[in-house]
Motif scaffolding. Structure first.
Motif, PDB file in Angstrom:
ATOM      1  N   MET A   1       0.843  -1.198   0.000  1.00 12.94           N
ATOM      2  CA  MET A   1       0.000   0.000   0.000  1.00 12.94           C
ATOM      3  C   MET A   1       0.881   1.251   0.000  1.00 12.94           C
ATOM      4  SD  MET A   1      -3.226   0.946   0.281  1.00 12.94           S
ATOM      5  CE  MET A   1      -3.371   2.579  -0.410  1.00 12.94           C
ATOM      6  N   LYS A   2       0.693   2.064  -1.012  1.00 11.54           N
ATOM      7  CA  LYS A   2       1.455   3.320  -1.059  1.00 11.54           C
ATOM      8  C   LYS A   2       0.785   4.365  -0.174  1.00 11.54           C
ATOM      9  CE  LYS A   2       3.419   2.675  -5.633  1.00 11.54           C
ATOM     10  NZ  LYS A   2       3.525   3.136  -7.005  1.00 11.54           N
ATOM     11  N   GLN A   3       1.583   5.022   0.645  1.00  7.98           N
ATOM     12  CA  GLN A   3       0.981   5.993   1.566  1.00  7.98           C
ATOM     13  C   GLN A   3       0.422   7.219   0.856  1.00  7.98           C
ATOM     14  OE1 GLN A   3       4.020   5.160   4.948  1.00  7.98           O
ATOM     15  NE2 GLN A   3       2.546   6.612   5.785  1.00  7.98           N
ATOM     16  N   THR A   4       0.921   7.512  -0.364  1.00  6.41           N
ATOM     17  CA  THR A   4       0.308   8.616  -1.116  1.00  6.41           C
ATOM     18  C   THR A   4      -1.133   8.284  -1.501  1.00  6.41           C
ATOM     19  OG1 THR A   4       1.357   7.677  -3.077  1.00  6.41           O
ATOM     20  CG2 THR A   4       2.418   9.612  -2.095  1.00  6.41           C
ATOM     21  N   LYS A   5      -1.462   6.992  -1.519  1.00  3.49           N
ATOM     22  CA  LYS A   5      -2.834   6.576  -1.898  1.00  3.49           C
ATOM     23  C   LYS A   5      -3.686   6.192  -0.691  1.00  3.49           C
ATOM     24  CE  LYS A   5      -1.914   6.032  -6.490  1.00  3.49           C
ATOM     25  NZ  LYS A   5      -1.814   7.393  -7.006  1.00  3.49           N
ATOM     26  N   LEU A   6      -3.065   6.107   0.484  1.00  3.43           N
ATOM     27  CA  LEU A   6      -3.782   5.644   1.676  1.00  3.43           C
ATOM     28  C   LEU A   6      -4.895   6.635   2.050  1.00  3.43           C
ATOM     29  CD1 LEU A   6      -3.732   3.415   3.906  1.00  3.43           C
ATOM     30  CD2 LEU A   6      -2.218   4.924   5.218  1.00  3.43           C
ATOM     31  N   PHE A   7      -6.053   6.117   2.395  1.00  2.78           N
ATOM     32  CA  PHE A   7      -7.224   6.936   2.756  1.00  2.78           C
ATOM     33  C   PHE A   7      -6.913   7.882   3.920  1.00  2.78           C
ATOM     34  CE2 PHE A   7     -11.385   7.014   5.181  1.00  2.78           C
ATOM     35  CZ  PHE A   7     -12.013   7.920   4.335  1.00  2.78           C
ATOM     36  N   THR A   8      -6.080   7.401   4.868  1.00  2.00           N
ATOM     37  CA  THR A   8      -5.832   8.199   6.082  1.00  2.00           C
ATOM     38  C   THR A   8      -4.437   8.812   6.081  1.00  2.00           C
ATOM     39  OG1 THR A   8      -5.027   6.221   7.183  1.00  2.00           O
ATOM     40  CG2 THR A   8      -7.337   6.793   7.503  1.00  2.00           C
ATOM     41  N   LYS A   9      -4.275   9.808   6.970  1.00  2.00           N
ATOM     42  CA  LYS A   9      -2.957  10.373   7.247  1.00  2.00           C
ATOM     43  C   LYS A   9      -2.770  10.340   8.757  1.00  2.00           C
ATOM     44  CE  LYS A   9      -3.047  13.519   3.289  1.00  2.00           C
ATOM     45  NZ  LYS A   9      -4.150  12.761   2.626  1.00  2.00           N
ATOM     46  N   THR A  10      -1.506  10.420   9.181  1.00  5.04           N
ATOM     47  CA  THR A  10      -1.299  10.584  10.620  1.00  5.04           C
ATOM     48  C   THR A  10      -1.746  11.999  10.990  1.00  5.04           C
ATOM     49  OG1 THR A  10       0.956  11.304  10.201  1.00  5.04           O
ATOM     50  CG2 THR A  10       0.633   8.972  10.738  1.00  5.04           C
ATOM     51  N   ILE A  11      -2.280  12.136  12.200  1.00  9.41           N
ATOM     52  CA  ILE A  11      -2.792  13.462  12.580  1.00  9.41           C
ATOM     53  C   ILE A  11      -2.114  13.960  13.857  1.00  9.41           C
ATOM     54  CG2 ILE A  11      -5.040  13.234  11.467  1.00  9.41           C
ATOM     55  CD1 ILE A  11      -6.189  12.595  14.261  1.00  9.41           C
ATOM     56  N   LYS A  12      -2.058  15.271  13.986  1.00  9.16           N
ATOM     57  CA  LYS A  12      -1.406  15.846  15.170  1.00  9.16           C
ATOM     58  C   LYS A  12      -2.425  16.347  16.192  1.00  9.16           C
ATOM     59  CE  LYS A  12       3.025  16.699  13.108  1.00  9.16           C
ATOM     60  NZ  LYS A  12       2.772  16.247  11.720  1.00  9.16           N
ATOM     61  N   HIS A 324       7.429  -1.920   6.653  1.00  7.75           N
ATOM     62  CA  HIS A 324       7.177  -0.522   6.311  1.00  7.75           C
ATOM     63  C   HIS A 324       8.391  -0.012   5.543  1.00  7.75           C
ATOM     64  CE1 HIS A 324       5.240   3.490   7.807  1.00  7.75           C
ATOM     65  NE2 HIS A 324       5.420   3.447   6.510  1.00  7.75           N
ATOM     66  N   LEU A 325       8.201   0.196   4.245  1.00  7.15           N
ATOM     67  CA  LEU A 325       9.287   0.628   3.363  1.00  7.15           C
ATOM     68  C   LEU A 325       9.281   2.147   3.269  1.00  7.15           C
ATOM     69  CD1 LEU A 325      11.420  -0.216   1.120  1.00  7.15           C
ATOM     70  CD2 LEU A 325       9.490  -0.164  -0.484  1.00  7.15           C
ATOM     71  N   GLU A 347       3.570  -8.269   2.771  1.00 10.46           N
ATOM     72  CA  GLU A 347       2.693  -7.162   3.171  1.00 10.46           C
ATOM     73  C   GLU A 347       3.554  -5.932   3.422  1.00 10.46           C
ATOM     74  OE1 GLU A 347       0.577  -8.119   6.658  1.00 10.46           O
ATOM     75  OE2 GLU A 347      -0.487  -9.786   5.750  1.00 10.46           O
ATOM     76  N   VAL A 348       3.396  -4.935   2.565  1.00  5.31           N
ATOM     77  CA  VAL A 348       4.269  -3.767   2.655  1.00  5.31           C
ATOM     78  C   VAL A 348       3.462  -2.472   2.653  1.00  5.31           C
ATOM     79  CG1 VAL A 348       6.295  -2.621   1.688  1.00  5.31           C
ATOM     80  CG2 VAL A 348       5.922  -5.055   1.237  1.00  5.31           C
TER      81      VAL A 348
END
Ligand code: ZN
Length: 408
Positions: A1-12, A324-325, A347-348
């Motif tokens: 799963m590419k994080q640019t495509k992931l539905f969520t982001k980490t939040i502050k 996690h790459l 699973e990456v």
């Protein structure tokens, strides 16, 4: 799963009323979202973890002959009146239908599964029988402030067993204890979860809870180190020693009730007239047992038990992704490595975002995949990727080929 495509982001920014660690960490890392107090959505990363927990539970329930079903969340008031719990269970979510009838959002399913079993169980030949489901349940809690440890809506596995006699229930109950121990071991909570004596009711001296030790827990248990078992607060009020070995030197600690199992006897078969015909043709009450396990609660307990100051540290078996790459400004090379890993079935999670190394490291620690792989100019010069376990500080350079043979 590419994080640019992931539905969520980490939040502050966290919701101000969220005080529990498990919910704070899962919210920040983008595993869950809070809709209301005690009501959460599971987002892609969180739902992957839930699915893995469910997979382990399913396997262990099927291994003790549990057959999976799915019962409704909604039940008519009459079923709950039949057992008296419409009046006595204070956390019951009651609602009015537009048909002038009243309903319950079920917190447990004895009132549904017992009349259901009555449609299929007639004779001793059909016994024993066990069914289970994994489903959302509801409790009308006055306070819901422990994150996933005490929700108003929560995900649970509940199994119900039906028997011809007490001996058969007793034998099955012992098998269920072993299945539960397997589950907690596989979830990475084996060392922290104690089979705990709890009060039994009219059909057995004790019931049992599976209590997971955590500072965030709302329960107090007393551990017997000799038996590796515990007693809960109700029991310690009646007797100050271990019911198994008599040890008086019990260690007090906070814990969360991850599961509970109960010999129900005829408590629910009688009001619903669930009987079977024995081999002499006589009608007898069916003997029942129930076996609960809070799945979203266990997720919260794992986060409470497995983290450091930087974030979550997932046990290998239930991590959202094992690897996690992280690409540090070498996306062309990292893309190729990612494709190779994916094609090998690994699973990456792939951080291909345009962010600083510091931000990527911080997010990787927060999300907590068990293994971090960094691809950078430096790592490529050294012959591969930099591999580090989330729970360790040791880094090593590993080639893609060696990586595949180690993790495939
Ligand atoms: Zn003991």
């Amino acid at each position: 799963m590419k994080q640019t495509k992931l539905f969520t982001k980490t939040i502050k920014e966290l919701p101000k009323d969220e005080t529990s660690y498990n919910a704070q960490a899962l919210l920040r890392a983008g595993f869950i979202d809070k809709l209301a107090a005690g009501v959460y959505s599971f987002l892609p990363l969180g739902w992957r973890v839930i699915n893995k927990i469910q997979g382990i539970i399913r396997e262990e329930m099927m291994a003790i002959d549990g057959q999976e079903i799915n019962m409704p969340s909604l039940a008519p008031k009459e079923n709950w009146q039949a057992t008296g719990r419409w009046e006595t269970l204070d956390v019951l979510f009651k609602l009015a239908g537009s048909d002038d009838k009243e309903y319950v959002l079920n917190p447990t399913h004895e009132e549904v599964v017992t009349p259901l079993a009555k449609k299929f169980i007639y004779s001793y030949r059909e016994l024993p029988m066990a069914v289970f489901q994994i489903q959302n349940k509801f409790r009308n809690e006055k306070r819901a402030k422990a994150g996933l440890l005490r929700g108003r809506e929560f995900l649970m596995k509940d199994l119900y067993s039906f028997h011809a006699n007490q001996e058969d229930l007793d034998a099955y109950y012992d098998k269920a204890i072993i299945a539960y121990n397997n589950i907690f071991k596989r979830l990475g909570l084996g060392e922290k979860t104690y089979l705990t004596f709890a009060s039994g009711g009219s059909f057995s001296k004790y019931s049992h809870e599976f209590q997971t030790v955590t500072e965030a827990g709302e329960d107090i248990i007393y551990i017997c180190e000799t038996c590796k078992m515990a007693v809960n607060q109700e029991i310690i009020n009646e007797q100050s020693s271990c019911p198994k070995c008599g040890n008086q030197d019990l260690k007090e600690t906070k814990a969360v009730e991850s599961g509970n199992i109960f010999k129900l006897g005829t408590k629910y078969s009688q009001p619903f007239d669930l009987k079977y015909q024995d081999n002499n043709g006589d009608k007898k009450d069916v003997i029942m047992g129930c076996y609960g396990l809070g799945i979203s609660r266990v997720l919260g307990a794992i986060v409470e038990a497995c983290h450091d100051e930087k974030g979550i540290i997932w046990p290998d078996n239930i991590a959202p992704y094992r690897l996690h790459l992280l690409s540090l400004n070498v996306n062309q090379e990292a893309d190729k490595i990612y494709d190779t890993l994916i094609k090998s079935g690994l699973e990456v999670l792939y951080d291909d975002r345009d962010l600083s190394a510091g931000e990527k490291f911080a997010d990787a620690d927060l999300i907590g995949c068990p293994y971090r792989l960094v691809v950078s100019k430096k790592s490529l010069e050294k012959g591969g990727l930099e591999l580090k376990q989330r729970s360790s500080q040791v880094e090593e350079i590993i080639s893609t080929t060696d990586l595949l043979s180690r993790f495939s």
